[in-house]
Design an enzyme around this catalytic site. Sequence first.
Site, PDB file in Angstrom:
ATOM      1  N   GLU A  95       0.833  -1.200   0.000  1.00 29.42           N
ATOM      2  CA  GLU A  95       0.000   0.000   0.000  1.00 29.42           C
ATOM      3  C   GLU A  95       0.872   1.256   0.000  1.00 29.42           C
ATOM      4  OE1 GLU A  95      -4.023  -1.626   2.185  1.00 29.42           O
ATOM      5  OE2 GLU A  95      -2.444  -0.865   3.473  1.00 29.42           O
ATOM      6  N   CYS A 116       3.368   8.671   0.830  1.00 28.74           N
ATOM      7  CA  CYS A 116       3.914   7.788   1.861  1.00 28.74           C
ATOM      8  C   CYS A 116       4.166   6.421   1.212  1.00 28.74           C
ATOM      9  CB  CYS A 116       2.904   7.694   3.002  1.00 28.74           C
ATOM     10  SG  CYS A 116       3.416   6.567   4.284  1.00 28.74           S
ATOM     11  N   CYS A 123       6.617  -6.465   7.424  1.00 30.65           N
ATOM     12  CA  CYS A 123       7.692  -5.892   8.243  1.00 30.65           C
ATOM     13  C   CYS A 123       8.102  -6.921   9.293  1.00 30.65           C
ATOM     14  CB  CYS A 123       7.197  -4.618   8.934  1.00 30.65           C
ATOM     15  SG  CYS A 123       8.477  -3.780   9.908  1.00 30.65           S
ATOM     16  N   CYS A 127       6.357  -4.320  16.072  1.00 34.48           N
ATOM     17  CA  CYS A 127       5.930  -3.249  16.977  1.00 34.48           C
ATOM     18  C   CYS A 127       4.463  -3.523  17.332  1.00 34.48           C
ATOM     19  CB  CYS A 127       6.059  -1.885  16.304  1.00 34.48           C
ATOM     20  SG  CYS A 127       7.759  -1.462  15.890  1.00 34.48           S
ATOM     21  N   CYS A 130       1.397  -1.534  15.615  1.00 35.83           N
ATOM     22  CA  CYS A 130       1.407  -1.292  14.168  1.00 35.83           C
ATOM     23  C   CYS A 130       0.760  -2.455  13.410  1.00 35.83           C
ATOM     24  CB  CYS A 130       2.839  -1.095  13.695  1.00 35.83           C
ATOM     25  SG  CYS A 130       2.944  -0.782  11.920  1.00 35.83           S
ATOM     26  N   GLY A 170       6.859  -1.491   6.246  1.00 40.40           N
ATOM     27  CA  GLY A 170       8.255  -1.924   6.280  1.00 40.40           C
ATOM     28  C   GLY A 170       9.187  -0.986   7.021  1.00 40.40           C
ATOM     29  N   GLU A 171      10.400  -1.463   7.257  1.00 40.59           N
ATOM     30  CA  GLU A 171      11.441  -0.683   7.924  1.00 40.59           C
ATOM     31  C   GLU A 171      12.493  -0.315   6.865  1.00 40.59           C
ATOM     32  OE1 GLU A 171      12.393   0.851  10.898  1.00 40.59           O
ATOM     33  OE2 GLU A 171      14.087   1.286   9.590  1.00 40.59           O
ATOM     34  N   SER A 202      11.809   7.389   7.891  1.00 42.66           N
ATOM     35  CA  SER A 202      11.466   7.127   9.286  1.00 42.66           C
ATOM     36  C   SER A 202      11.958   5.743   9.680  1.00 42.66           C
ATOM     37  CB  SER A 202       9.945   7.207   9.455  1.00 42.66           C
ATOM     38  OG  SER A 202       9.581   6.862  10.769  1.00 42.66           O
ATOM     39  N   SER A 225      11.140   6.796  15.177  1.00 39.19           N
ATOM     40  CA  SER A 225       9.950   6.350  15.901  1.00 39.19           C
ATOM     41  C   SER A 225      10.373   6.051  17.327  1.00 39.19           C
ATOM     42  CB  SER A 225       9.371   5.091  15.255  1.00 39.19           C
ATOM     43  OG  SER A 225       8.882   5.400  13.980  1.00 39.19           O
ATOM     44  N   LEU A 226      10.094   6.989  18.213  1.00 34.05           N
ATOM     45  CA  LEU A 226      10.611   6.900  19.582  1.00 34.05           C
ATOM     46  C   LEU A 226       9.595   6.219  20.509  1.00 34.05           C
ATOM     47  CD1 LEU A 226      13.044   7.876  21.300  1.00 34.05           C
ATOM     48  CD2 LEU A 226      11.710   9.937  21.767  1.00 34.05           C
ATOM     49  N   HIS A 227       8.508   6.873  20.731  1.00 32.35           N
ATOM     50  CA  HIS A 227       7.318   6.350  21.422  1.00 32.35           C
ATOM     51  C   HIS A 227       7.470   6.049  22.914  1.00 32.35           C
ATOM     52  CE1 HIS A 227       5.922   6.363  17.410  1.00 32.35           C
ATOM     53  NE2 HIS A 227       6.280   5.156  17.066  1.00 32.35           N
ATOM     54  N   CYS A 351      -1.175   6.558   9.749  1.00 30.92           N
ATOM     55  CA  CYS A 351       0.051   5.909  10.226  1.00 30.92           C
ATOM     56  C   CYS A 351      -0.253   4.617  10.947  1.00 30.92           C
ATOM     57  CB  CYS A 351       0.745   6.756  11.270  1.00 30.92           C
ATOM     58  SG  CYS A 351       1.440   8.222  10.675  1.00 30.92           S
TER      59      CYS A 351
HETATM   60  N1  SAH Z   1       9.305   1.194  10.207  1.00 32.61           N
HETATM   61  C1  SAH Z   1       9.501   2.609  10.124  1.00 32.61           C
HETATM   62  C2  SAH Z   1       8.594   3.227   9.106  1.00 32.61           C
HETATM   63  C3  SAH Z   1       7.129   3.240   9.490  1.00 32.61           C
HETATM   64  S1  SAH Z   1       6.686   4.887   9.681  1.00 32.61           S
HETATM   65  C4  SAH Z   1       9.375   3.223  11.501  1.00 32.61           C
HETATM   66  O1  SAH Z   1       9.096   2.491  12.410  1.00 32.61           O
HETATM   67  O2  SAH Z   1       9.634   4.405  11.673  1.00 32.61           O
HETATM   68  C5  SAH Z   1       5.133   4.807  10.374  1.00 32.61           C
HETATM   69  C6  SAH Z   1       5.001   5.638  11.620  1.00 32.61           C
HETATM   70  O3  SAH Z   1       3.718   5.396  12.176  1.00 32.61           O
HETATM   71  C7  SAH Z   1       6.013   5.218  12.681  1.00 32.61           C
HETATM   72  O4  SAH Z   1       6.407   6.308  13.441  1.00 32.61           O
HETATM   73  C8  SAH Z   1       5.190   4.264  13.515  1.00 32.61           C
HETATM   74  O5  SAH Z   1       5.737   4.094  14.780  1.00 32.61           O
HETATM   75  C9  SAH Z   1       3.845   4.958  13.509  1.00 32.61           C
HETATM   76  N2  SAH Z   1       2.740   4.057  13.819  1.00 32.61           N
HETATM   77  C10 SAH Z   1       2.699   2.717  13.718  1.00 32.61           C
HETATM   78  N3  SAH Z   1       1.523   2.241  14.124  1.00 32.61           N
HETATM   79  C11 SAH Z   1       0.779   3.310  14.497  1.00 32.61           C
HETATM   80  C12 SAH Z   1      -0.557   3.453  14.988  1.00 32.61           C
HETATM   81  N4  SAH Z   1      -1.349   2.407  15.169  1.00 32.61           N
HETATM   82  N5  SAH Z   1      -0.989   4.709  15.254  1.00 32.61           N
HETATM   83  C13 SAH Z   1      -0.198   5.758  15.026  1.00 32.61           C
HETATM   84  N6  SAH Z   1       1.047   5.684  14.556  1.00 32.61           N
HETATM   85  C14 SAH Z   1       1.541   4.467  14.285  1.00 32.61           C
END
Ligand code: SAH
Length: 364
Positions: A95, A116, A123, A127, A130, A170-171, A202, A225-227, A351
């Site tokens: 997608e 995007c 992937c 996580c 995701c 994907g990463e 990202s 992607s810190l979180h 996202c």
């Molecule tokens: N694998 C890479 C690229 C994905 S970017 C990465 O992890 O950065 C997609 C972004 O959306 C990342 O910051 C990811 O952490 C965030 N994301 C993933 N699942 C999400 C969700 N359910 N709600 C909001 N953001 C999400």
Amino acid sequence: MAYTPPDSIFDLAPRELKQAVAEMGQPAYRAQQLSEWLYDKRSRSFEEMSNLPRGMREKLAARFTFDPLRLEKKRVSKDGTVKFLFRLGDECDIETVLIPSETLNAEGESKRLTLCVSTQVGCPLDCKFCATATLKLQRNLSAGEIVGQFMLAQRETHRRITNMVFMGMGEPMLNYDNVMRAVETLTNPDNQVIGPKRITLSTSGIVKNIVRMADEQRPIKLAISLHALRDKLRTELMPINKRWNLRDLGRAIEYYYNKTNIPVTYEYILFDGLNDSMDDVKRLAKLARRVPSKVNVIPFHPIDFTNPTGFAAELKATTPEKFNAFIAQLRALDVTVMIRSSSGKDIEAACGQLALSNTPEIVV
Ligand code: SAH
């Protein structure tokens, strides 16, 4: 994993295109013409490249395939976001999402049009928040399949795509070579498809390739992607944190900034009761001050459609009050904060929602 896509002309980085044309016994200016047909005129076949000698067109068609993917379906959100479903040569699907920005120019059109892009089928990172993680890794995309997403999406809109983010499935840092090859093609100054500063990669924090990107002085932007700011929680949310923890990540980001002078973006999803406290604000502000940066706060987009279990099933978006308070506190500590839009949420295009889960409504 055994499938290797056939060589598409879109796989070739600019220097490889030149080399391929030279190997066909053609003068250098023919490479320039070919590149113009591909990236400026956005042609759809070798056949229509009328100023190339017929023999060269035939050789190209014998040696390379053209579009590495085909548009299968698309779905349009009420906010203007478009989600494309592309089918690859081995019938895998990916997608890609086209997002008009919410700010408008004087003509009433959105200022930015961001694509995007996906970098892998599925992937491997698991996580917990995701949707793409539920697909597991099928395979890496080729450079052509990455470039192809851009070229095919651009065909579907009369407006120019102004920005590109590697934030799809994907990463990207685990498919580094193909991602960078695609970047070289799309940012080739001869064609100006897109400027490198308008591309953001990202990553979940693949430290070894953050360092590599710094060493190679890649001029694109980096988002992390810190979180979470405590290792225990971050490891629960993102198992990759076991391999490279927050300390490793912080050091890599510092190294990256010192080498490139490019500010970084931190992505931070706010989960109810997990990472939305005032203590988290302070920790985040401390990290954000280490190098010039901004923080992109992201609302958690539900992924119930993947039927999550265990820890994943317990994740909830923070309340609107806490969301606003978190941002206000961060700003009070002089952190630059942006709020990531949830464009396309109604079509599972926001996202973290890319999982090929739903049947798009509009069949092309
Ligand atoms: N694998 C890479 C690229 C994905 S970017 C990465 O992890 O950065 C997609 C972004 O959306 C990342 O910051 C990811 O952490 C965030 N994301 C993933 N699942 C999400 C969700 N359910 N709600 C909001 N953001 C999400």
